[in-house]
Motif scaffolding. Structure first.
Motif, PDB file in Angstrom:
ATOM      1  N   ASP A  83      10.859 -66.763  13.350  1.00  0.00           N
ATOM      2  CA  ASP A  83      10.743 -68.153  12.914  1.00  0.00           C
ATOM      3  C   ASP A  83       9.912 -68.869  13.966  1.00  0.00           C
ATOM      4  O   ASP A  83      10.164 -68.728  15.170  1.00  0.00           O
ATOM      5  N   ALA A  84       8.925 -69.632  13.526  1.00  0.00           N
ATOM      6  CA  ALA A  84       8.052 -70.365  14.442  1.00  0.00           C
ATOM      7  C   ALA A  84       8.322 -71.863  14.315  1.00  0.00           C
ATOM      8  O   ALA A  84       8.385 -72.398  13.206  1.00  0.00           O
ATOM      9  N   CYS A  85       8.502 -72.516  15.464  1.00  0.00           N
ATOM     10  CA  CYS A  85       8.741 -73.960  15.479  1.00  0.00           C
ATOM     11  C   CYS A  85       7.408 -74.680  15.324  1.00  0.00           C
ATOM     12  O   CYS A  85       6.540 -74.613  16.199  1.00  0.00           O
ATOM     13  N   TYR A  86       7.247 -75.382  14.179  1.00  0.00           N
ATOM     14  CA  TYR A  86       5.973 -76.014  13.851  1.00  0.00           C
ATOM     15  C   TYR A  86       6.236 -77.177  12.902  1.00  0.00           C
ATOM     16  O   TYR A  86       7.038 -77.064  11.970  1.00  0.00           O
ATOM     17  N   ASN A  87       5.585 -78.308  13.141  1.00  0.00           N
ATOM     18  CA  ASN A  87       5.731 -79.491  12.279  1.00  0.00           C
ATOM     19  C   ASN A  87       7.198 -79.843  12.028  1.00  0.00           C
ATOM     20  O   ASN A  87       7.631 -80.043  10.888  1.00  0.00           O
ATOM     21  N   ASP A  88       7.990 -79.884  13.109  1.00  0.00           N
ATOM     22  CA  ASP A  88       9.391 -80.333  13.076  1.00  0.00           C
ATOM     23  C   ASP A  88      10.344 -79.388  12.352  1.00  0.00           C
ATOM     24  O   ASP A  88      11.494 -79.760  12.078  1.00  0.00           O
ATOM     25  N   GLY A  89       9.903 -78.163  12.044  1.00  0.00           N
ATOM     26  CA  GLY A  89      10.789 -77.221  11.369  1.00  0.00           C
ATOM     27  C   GLY A  89      10.543 -75.800  11.846  1.00  0.00           C
ATOM     28  O   GLY A  89       9.690 -75.541  12.695  1.00  0.00           O
ATOM     29  N   TRP A  90      11.338 -74.861  11.291  1.00  0.00           N
ATOM     30  CA  TRP A  90      11.188 -73.449  11.599  1.00  0.00           C
ATOM     31  C   TRP A  90      10.596 -72.742  10.378  1.00  0.00           C
ATOM     32  O   TRP A  90      11.148 -72.822   9.284  1.00  0.00           O
ATOM     33  N   TRP A  91       9.466 -72.049  10.569  1.00  0.00           N
ATOM     34  CA  TRP A  91       8.715 -71.422   9.481  1.00  0.00           C
ATOM     35  C   TRP A  91       8.731 -69.900   9.658  1.00  0.00           C
ATOM     36  O   TRP A  91       8.440 -69.386  10.733  1.00  0.00           O
ATOM     37  N   VAL A  92       9.052 -69.187   8.580  1.00  0.00           N
ATOM     38  CA  VAL A  92       9.169 -67.732   8.633  1.00  0.00           C
ATOM     39  C   VAL A  92       7.787 -67.091   8.664  1.00  0.00           C
ATOM     40  O   VAL A  92       6.927 -67.385   7.831  1.00  0.00           O
ATOM     41  N   GLY A  93       7.595 -66.194   9.633  1.00  0.00           N
ATOM     42  CA  GLY A  93       6.321 -65.498   9.745  1.00  0.00           C
ATOM     43  C   GLY A  93       6.499 -64.109  10.337  1.00  0.00           C
ATOM     44  O   GLY A  93       7.615 -63.649  10.565  1.00  0.00           O
ATOM     45  N   THR A  98       2.289 -64.875  27.370  1.00  0.00           N
ATOM     46  CA  THR A  98       3.456 -65.133  26.513  1.00  0.00           C
ATOM     47  C   THR A  98       3.037 -65.747  25.181  1.00  0.00           C
ATOM     48  O   THR A  98       3.737 -66.586  24.623  1.00  0.00           O
ATOM     49  N   LYS A  99       1.895 -65.314  24.661  1.00  0.00           N
ATOM     50  CA  LYS A  99       1.390 -65.873  23.412  1.00  0.00           C
ATOM     51  C   LYS A  99       1.330 -64.807  22.325  1.00  0.00           C
ATOM     52  O   LYS A  99       1.206 -63.601  22.605  1.00  0.00           O
ATOM     53  N   TYR A 100       1.414 -65.278  21.068  1.00  0.00           N
ATOM     54  CA  TYR A 100       1.397 -64.375  19.922  1.00  0.00           C
ATOM     55  C   TYR A 100       0.611 -65.022  18.781  1.00  0.00           C
ATOM     56  O   TYR A 100       0.565 -66.247  18.672  1.00  0.00           O
ATOM     57  N   ARG A 101       0.040 -64.147  17.923  1.00  0.00           N
ATOM     58  CA  ARG A 101      -0.491 -64.619  16.659  1.00  0.00           C
ATOM     59  C   ARG A 101       0.569 -64.346  15.604  1.00  0.00           C
ATOM     60  O   ARG A 101       1.153 -63.252  15.551  1.00  0.00           O
ATOM     61  N   VAL A 102       0.845 -65.361  14.770  1.00  0.00           N
ATOM     62  CA  VAL A 102       1.871 -65.237  13.731  1.00  0.00           C
ATOM     63  C   VAL A 102       1.223 -65.456  12.371  1.00  0.00           C
ATOM     64  O   VAL A 102       0.498 -66.434  12.161  1.00  0.00           O
ATOM     65  N   PHE A 103       1.500 -64.543  11.451  1.00  0.00           N
ATOM     66  CA  PHE A 103       0.957 -64.622  10.101  1.00  0.00           C
ATOM     67  C   PHE A 103       2.035 -65.145   9.156  1.00  0.00           C
ATOM     68  O   PHE A 103       3.176 -64.665   9.156  1.00  0.00           O
ATOM     69  N   PHE A 104       1.669 -66.146   8.325  1.00  0.00           N
ATOM     70  CA  PHE A 104       2.585 -66.743   7.360  1.00  0.00           C
ATOM     71  C   PHE A 104       2.150 -66.339   5.956  1.00  0.00           C
ATOM     72  O   PHE A 104       1.091 -66.747   5.472  1.00  0.00           O
ATOM     73  N   ARG A 105       2.969 -65.504   5.301  1.00  0.00           N
ATOM     74  CA  ARG A 105       2.596 -64.967   3.996  1.00  0.00           C
ATOM     75  C   ARG A 105       2.433 -66.063   2.943  1.00  0.00           C
ATOM     76  O   ARG A 105       1.543 -66.010   2.098  1.00  0.00           O
ATOM     77  N   ASP A 106       3.342 -67.072   2.993  1.00  0.00           N
ATOM     78  CA  ASP A 106       3.343 -68.088   1.934  1.00  0.00           C
ATOM     79  C   ASP A 106       2.069 -68.921   1.911  1.00  0.00           C
ATOM     80  O   ASP A 106       1.656 -69.403   0.860  1.00  0.00           O
ATOM     81  N   THR A 107       1.460 -69.117   3.071  1.00  0.00           N
ATOM     82  CA  THR A 107       0.246 -69.929   3.134  1.00  0.00           C
ATOM     83  C   THR A 107      -0.996 -69.102   3.448  1.00  0.00           C
ATOM     84  O   THR A 107      -2.108 -69.638   3.468  1.00  0.00           O
ATOM     85  N   ASN A 108      -0.772 -67.791   3.747  1.00  0.00           N
ATOM     86  CA  ASN A 108      -1.868 -66.896   4.102  1.00  0.00           C
ATOM     87  C   ASN A 108      -2.619 -67.404   5.335  1.00  0.00           C
ATOM     88  O   ASN A 108      -3.828 -67.239   5.464  1.00  0.00           O
ATOM     89  N   ASN A 135       8.311 -71.035  21.490  1.00  0.00           N
ATOM     90  CA  ASN A 135       8.360 -71.685  20.178  1.00  0.00           C
ATOM     91  C   ASN A 135       8.672 -70.706  19.051  1.00  0.00           C
ATOM     92  O   ASN A 135       8.459 -71.012  17.872  1.00  0.00           O
ATOM     93  N   LEU A 136       9.185 -69.528  19.414  1.00  0.00           N
ATOM     94  CA  LEU A 136       9.566 -68.526  18.434  1.00  0.00           C
ATOM     95  C   LEU A 136      11.033 -68.140  18.614  1.00  0.00           C
ATOM     96  O   LEU A 136      11.576 -68.232  19.710  1.00  0.00           O
ATOM     97  N   ARG A 137      11.657 -67.703  17.536  1.00  0.00           N
ATOM     98  CA  ARG A 137      13.017 -67.176  17.601  1.00  0.00           C
ATOM     99  C   ARG A 137      13.118 -65.995  16.636  1.00  0.00           C
ATOM    100  O   ARG A 137      12.369 -65.932  15.650  1.00  0.00           O
ATOM    101  N   PRO A 138      14.026 -65.051  16.877  1.00  0.00           N
ATOM    102  CA  PRO A 138      14.200 -63.933  15.933  1.00  0.00           C
ATOM    103  C   PRO A 138      14.603 -64.467  14.562  1.00  0.00           C
ATOM    104  O   PRO A 138      15.417 -65.381  14.460  1.00  0.00           O
ATOM    105  N   HIS A 139      14.044 -63.910  13.511  1.00  0.00           N
ATOM    106  CA  HIS A 139      14.358 -64.372  12.162  1.00  0.00           C
ATOM    107  C   HIS A 139      15.685 -63.784  11.688  1.00  0.00           C
ATOM    108  O   HIS A 139      15.955 -62.596  11.856  1.00  0.00           O
ATOM    109  N   GLN A 140      16.536 -64.643  11.105  1.00  0.00           N
ATOM    110  CA  GLN A 140      17.808 -64.217  10.546  1.00  0.00           C
ATOM    111  C   GLN A 140      17.945 -64.765   9.124  1.00  0.00           C
ATOM    112  O   GLN A 140      17.363 -65.797   8.801  1.00  0.00           O
ATOM    113  N   GLU A 141      18.730 -64.077   8.313  1.00  0.00           N
ATOM    114  CA  GLU A 141      18.986 -64.512   6.944  1.00  0.00           C
ATOM    115  C   GLU A 141      20.478 -64.782   6.773  1.00  0.00           C
ATOM    116  O   GLU A 141      21.320 -64.064   7.311  1.00  0.00           O
TER     117      GLU A 141
END
Length: 310
Positions: free
Chosen positions: A251-261, A270-280, A289-295
């Motif tokens: 989950d990436a912290c962006y625009n006041d929320g956490w976005w799955v990527g 300490t930097k990464y490139r993150v790909f977001f499928r929903d927006t390509n 600004n990242l956290r492990p994704h959980q469901e």
């Protein structure tokens, strides 16, 4: 190439946005005090926080927000079985909307205790329920540690099991910190921290107030009626991940929320490139600004498996 397993650190502490904490202001007149608040944003070694009881001078309905160093924050203390306080005990006294460090100096009439505050040189009487044993947060531990008897521990375990057995709607109540998702275009895959304001304003719905999203006229924090399908408990605090791996869901912290990527590239430092499928889209993020994704599945948090492909 198969991704390497994630390495987890057990020696560091990090506060995720939405975490309830205690805050030590560094202003003159606040030495030795702690106030309850919530983390809104996490930076490298600093946090944007919002106080629960302190408000701005211009608007009494507007909570104070500050960006503070990590050394000024600590976890919200656990509840415990409190032993009888005695003369000479270092305590925190609830006074002027916060907890202030002092020492018990005498027993007063009616079971009250007299407390002396070294910083202000004041001596004030308190009811016992407005006092707690003083502790310091040192290297990720409470000193002295919290003491809980077996009865309290057993009760806590029963409560945890009962929560797991409840439905999503049953575990939410007024004041509960949650995350809210949306199916609207441009917001799919994002979760925003919010607080339950009122229970069941409609069948299967709750009124929530966002922690960071504001109204269009910027007059206050946005409130919405949300159905239970789009509400989940706020994720539990996790140990800090030392390094995220290629193809790992985050989950990436962006625009006041956490976005799955998905981690698409591990960069230098300490930097990464993150790909977001929903927006390509692909964006660069700092590790902080990242956290492990959980469901949230069937009333339990499940750590997401590593993605196999982008």
């Amino acid at each position: 190439m198969a991704p390497k397993p994630t390495t987890v650190s057990t020696t560091r502490w990090r506060f995720q946005p939405g975490t309830r904490v205690e805050i030590s202001p560094n202003d003159v007149g606040f030495v030795g005090s702690w106030f309850t608040g919530t983390v809104l944003k996490a930076y490298r070694n600093k946090y944007l926080v919002q106080y629960e009881t302190l408000v701005t001078d211009l608007d009494p309905s507007e909570p104070v927000r500050e960006t503070l160093d990590v050394s000024q924050l600590r976890p919200f203390p656990s509840r415990e079985t409190l032993r009888e306080l005695r003369v000479g005990d270092d305590v925190d006294a609830y006074y002027n909307e916060g907890w202030w460090e002092g020492v018990v100096t005498e027993e007063l009439a009616g079971g009250r205790l007299g407390v002396f505050f070294r910083a202000s040189r004041e001596h004030i009487g308190f009811e016992k329920e407005d006092l707690r044993l003083h502790r310091d947060w040192v290297h990720g531990k409470w000193v002295p540690p919290f003491q809980q008897d077996e009865k309290v521990s057993s009760t806590t375990e029963v409560k945890v099991k009962s929560i797991e057995a409840k439905t999503t709607q049953e575990i939410f109540s007024k004041g509960t910190l949650v995350e809210v998702g949306s199916d609207e275009d441009g917001f799919h895959g994002a979760w925003f921290a919010a607080t339950i304001v009122a229970e069941a304003v409609g069948k299967g719905k709750f009124l929530v107030q966002y922690q960071s999203l504001r109204t269009d006229d910027d007059s206050g924090f946005l409130r919405e009626e949300i159905d239970t399908l789009h509400i989940r408990p706020y994720p539990p605090e996790t140990l800090v991940v030392d390094r995220f791996n290629l193809y790992e869901e985050v989950d990436a912290c962006y625009n006041d929320g956490w976005w799955v990527g998905v981690i698409s590239k591990v960069l230098v430092g300490t930097k990464y490139r993150v790909f977001f499928r929903d927006t390509n889209e692909e964006m660069e993020f700092q590790h902080s600004n990242l956290r492990p994704h959980q469901e949230w599945i069937d009333g339990k948090w499940v750590m997401a498996s590593l993605a196999q492909e982008l």
